[in-house]
Write an enzyme that holds these catalytic residues in place. Structure first.
Site, PDB file in Angstrom:
ATOM      1  CE1 TYR A 195      -3.155  -2.928   0.171  1.00  0.00           C
ATOM      2  CE2 TYR A 195      -3.104  -2.833   2.559  1.00  0.00           C
ATOM      3  CZ  TYR A 195      -3.539  -3.432   1.394  1.00  0.00           C
ATOM      4  OH  TYR A 195      -4.346  -4.526   1.460  1.00  0.00           O
ATOM      5  CG  HIS A 209      -0.974  -8.447  -0.200  1.00  0.00           C
ATOM      6  ND1 HIS A 209      -0.568  -7.151   0.006  1.00  0.00           N
ATOM      7  CD2 HIS A 209      -2.255  -8.367  -0.639  1.00  0.00           C
ATOM      8  CE1 HIS A 209      -1.551  -6.327  -0.321  1.00  0.00           C
ATOM      9  NE2 HIS A 209      -2.583  -7.039  -0.712  1.00  0.00           N
TER      10      HIS A 209
HETATM   11  P1  NAD Z   1     -13.403  -0.011   1.082  1.00  0.00           P
HETATM   12  O1  NAD Z   1     -14.530  -0.756   0.501  1.00  0.00           O
HETATM   13  O2  NAD Z   1     -13.248   0.020   2.540  1.00  0.00           O
HETATM   14  O3  NAD Z   1     -13.459   1.479   0.481  1.00  0.00           O
HETATM   15  C1  NAD Z   1     -12.480   2.404   0.801  1.00  0.00           C
HETATM   16  C2  NAD Z   1     -12.895   3.778   0.237  1.00  0.00           C
HETATM   17  O4  NAD Z   1     -14.088   4.223   0.893  1.00  0.00           O
HETATM   18  C3  NAD Z   1     -11.859   4.855   0.510  1.00  0.00           C
HETATM   19  O5  NAD Z   1     -11.880   5.789  -0.554  1.00  0.00           O
HETATM   20  C4  NAD Z   1     -12.370   5.504   1.764  1.00  0.00           C
HETATM   21  O6  NAD Z   1     -11.905   6.833   1.873  1.00  0.00           O
HETATM   22  C5  NAD Z   1     -13.850   5.479   1.548  1.00  0.00           C
HETATM   23  N1  NAD Z   1     -14.659   5.512   2.791  1.00  0.00           N
HETATM   24  C6  NAD Z   1     -14.416   4.886   3.966  1.00  0.00           C
HETATM   25  N2  NAD Z   1     -15.418   5.121   4.846  1.00  0.00           N
HETATM   26  C7  NAD Z   1     -16.303   5.894   4.203  1.00  0.00           C
HETATM   27  C8  NAD Z   1     -17.555   6.456   4.564  1.00  0.00           C
HETATM   28  N3  NAD Z   1     -18.086   6.245   5.767  1.00  0.00           N
HETATM   29  N4  NAD Z   1     -18.215   7.177   3.656  1.00  0.00           N
HETATM   30  C9  NAD Z   1     -17.715   7.379   2.420  1.00  0.00           C
HETATM   31  N5  NAD Z   1     -16.525   6.877   2.009  1.00  0.00           N
HETATM   32  C10 NAD Z   1     -15.840   6.153   2.900  1.00  0.00           C
HETATM   33  O7  NAD Z   1     -12.102  -0.612   0.367  1.00  0.00           O
HETATM   34  P2  NAD Z   1     -10.624  -0.954   0.800  1.00  0.00           P
HETATM   35  O8  NAD Z   1      -9.958   0.209   1.457  1.00  0.00           O
HETATM   36  O9  NAD Z   1     -10.012  -1.522  -0.407  1.00  0.00           O
HETATM   37  O10 NAD Z   1     -10.775  -2.143   1.830  1.00  0.00           O
HETATM   38  C11 NAD Z   1     -10.576  -1.966   3.208  1.00  0.00           C
HETATM   39  C12 NAD Z   1      -9.245  -2.539   3.675  1.00  0.00           C
HETATM   40  O11 NAD Z   1      -9.225  -3.951   3.486  1.00  0.00           O
HETATM   41  C13 NAD Z   1      -7.995  -2.039   2.939  1.00  0.00           C
HETATM   42  O12 NAD Z   1      -7.590  -0.777   3.413  1.00  0.00           O
HETATM   43  C14 NAD Z   1      -7.028  -3.148   3.261  1.00  0.00           C
HETATM   44  O13 NAD Z   1      -6.535  -3.002   4.573  1.00  0.00           O
HETATM   45  C15 NAD Z   1      -7.919  -4.391   3.206  1.00  0.00           C
HETATM   46  N6  NAD Z   1      -7.889  -5.041   1.866  1.00  0.00           N
HETATM   47  C16 NAD Z   1      -7.034  -6.071   1.658  1.00  0.00           C
HETATM   48  C17 NAD Z   1      -6.958  -6.691   0.425  1.00  0.00           C
HETATM   49  C18 NAD Z   1      -6.000  -7.823   0.225  1.00  0.00           C
HETATM   50  O14 NAD Z   1      -5.329  -8.223   1.151  1.00  0.00           O
HETATM   51  N7  NAD Z   1      -5.887  -8.366  -0.957  1.00  0.00           N
HETATM   52  C19 NAD Z   1      -7.762  -6.255  -0.623  1.00  0.00           C
HETATM   53  C20 NAD Z   1      -8.653  -5.222  -0.383  1.00  0.00           C
HETATM   54  C21 NAD Z   1      -8.722  -4.630   0.873  1.00  0.00           C
END
Ligand code: NAD
Length: 337
Positions: free
Chosen positions: A84, A147
């Site tokens: 990230y 990952h």
């Molecule tokens: P998410 O679905 O959580 O969306 C994130 C987006 O939504 C960002 O732009 C954020 O600013 C926004 N957001 C957050 N809260 C909000 C709210 N209340 N209202 C409006 N917008 C809001 O997607 P993500 O960040 O990809 O997934 C969460 C976490 O999961 C990642 O940060 C990561 O730690 C993990 N993740 C891991 C993998 C992997 O290991 N392959 C893949 C995807 C996600």
């Protein structure tokens, strides 16, 4: 300067100390055990990928305040990766957690280092963790995940990556190990051959998809594996600002999301909060990781957890999404789909 308030409502979150001081009561947070581990994690997990500017520029001071307020509110599970922001998110999270490390369950990853850069060799796993520990300013992580395993040779992950991760566990550098990725079958193939403590699956259970439910949830329960659900907002699709430009979904999905957001607004509701609540209530996962970088987003996640659910509105939103529900994209090697 942001100070780390000492607030934990539950008993020890990472097998360490309990709270000694409380600046405000934590009433709403719920916790679940992460599979067969000793880790009790908050149903809202702090996804730290936005700290690496994955969703646009994040202000470092605001990110730090977001981390501290999340801890104050009882959020104890933090997930990051060297991928990230090409190590930026780990750096920022490490800074933000200074003085609070023993209040959180900290998870990072290994194996992915760029959009097309993967190295699941044992040698890289071992050096990767040392680098992550330095950036995170700690001597151990609670969880280390391989990952996006679907981009690797699954045989190598089973025979080399996971044994190296178990070695790190013996050395005390990581408490538990897991895998993450997009296609549930690849995750099950790996975990079926090389036992892991956790599986992280993303964009497979939210208002736009639910195939985590089909097999993965049962697989995890049968094997005592802790299941982590990531991307409740479908990586930004279910927000007012919409998906980032790198998002892999189809234009129909974005159109449906816009329509759903407008529908919610008409009913004095917010699509993101409905989407978050939908995931927080799902009992077959231990935690849902939300990508967070501001205090406002932390507050909105908390509000989603506290606001009474509105099943009728959820049903209406689901009917808007019906034509694009469970649309998936390809991720990783062809043989791992
Ligand atoms: P998410 O679905 O959580 O969306 C994130 C987006 O939504 C960002 O732009 C954020 O600013 C926004 N957001 C957050 N809260 C909000 C709210 N209340 N209202 C409006 N917008 C809001 O997607 P993500 O960040 O990809 O997934 C969460 C976490 O999961 C990642 O940060 C990561 O730690 C993990 N993740 C891991 C993998 C992997 O290991 N392959 C893949 C995807 C996600």
């Amino acid at each position: 300067m942001v100070l780390c308030a000492v607030v934990i409502a539950e008993d020890s979150v990472s097998g360490q100390s309990t709270s000694s001081e409380t600046t405000r009561p934590v009433t709403s947070m719920r916790y679940r055990l992460l599979g067969s581990t000793q880790l009790k994690v908050s149903v809202i997990g702090f996804g730290a990928s936005p700290l690496g500017n994955v969703f646009g520029d994040a202000d470092p001071e605001e990110s730090k305040r977001a981390v501290r307020s999340a801890i104050d509110e009882g959020i104890n599970f933090f997930d990051v990766s060297p991928y990230y922001g090409l190590t930026l998110a780990e750096e920022q999270l490490g800074l933000a957690l200074q003085g609070c490390r023993d209040r959180v369950v900290l998870s990072t990853k290994c194996g992915r280092y760029g959009s097309g850069e993967f190295d699941f060799s044992a040698r890289r796993v071992l050096s990767s963790v040392d680098e992550s520990l330095r950036r995170l300013r700690t001597d151990h992580v609670d969880l280390l995940q391989a990952h996006d395993v679907e981009f690797g040779d699954l045989r190598q992950i089973i025979e080399e990556t996971i044994p190296a991760m178990r070695q790190l566990q013996k050395e005390g550098k990581v408490r538990y190990i897991g895998i993450s990725g997009y296609p549930p079958r690849a995750l099950m193939r790996v975990a079926g051959s090389a036992p892991v403590d956790t599986i992280l699956s993303y964009c497979r259970y939210n208002l736009l998809a639910n195939d985590l439910e089909a097999e993965l949830a049962t697989f995890a329960e049968t094997h005592g594996i802790g299941l982590i659900n990531a991307s409740p907002l479908h990586m930004g699709v279910l927000t007012d600002q919409g998906a980032p430009d790198w998002h892999p979904a189809s234009p129909e999905v974005y159109r449906a999301a816009k329509q759903a957001a407008e529908f919610c607004q008409l009913h004095q509701a917010n699509l993101s909060e409905i989407a978050l609540r939908f995931c927080f209530d799902y009992p077959r996962v231990a935690t849902t990781l939300v990508g967070l970088a501001t205090q406002e987003q932390v507050r909105r996640s908390l509000r989603a957890l506290e606001t009474p659910a509105n099943p009728e509105l959820v049903e209406q939103v689901q009917s808007i999404f019906a034509p694009v529900f469970n649309q998936f994209w390809t991720s990783g090697r062809e043989e791992n789909q």
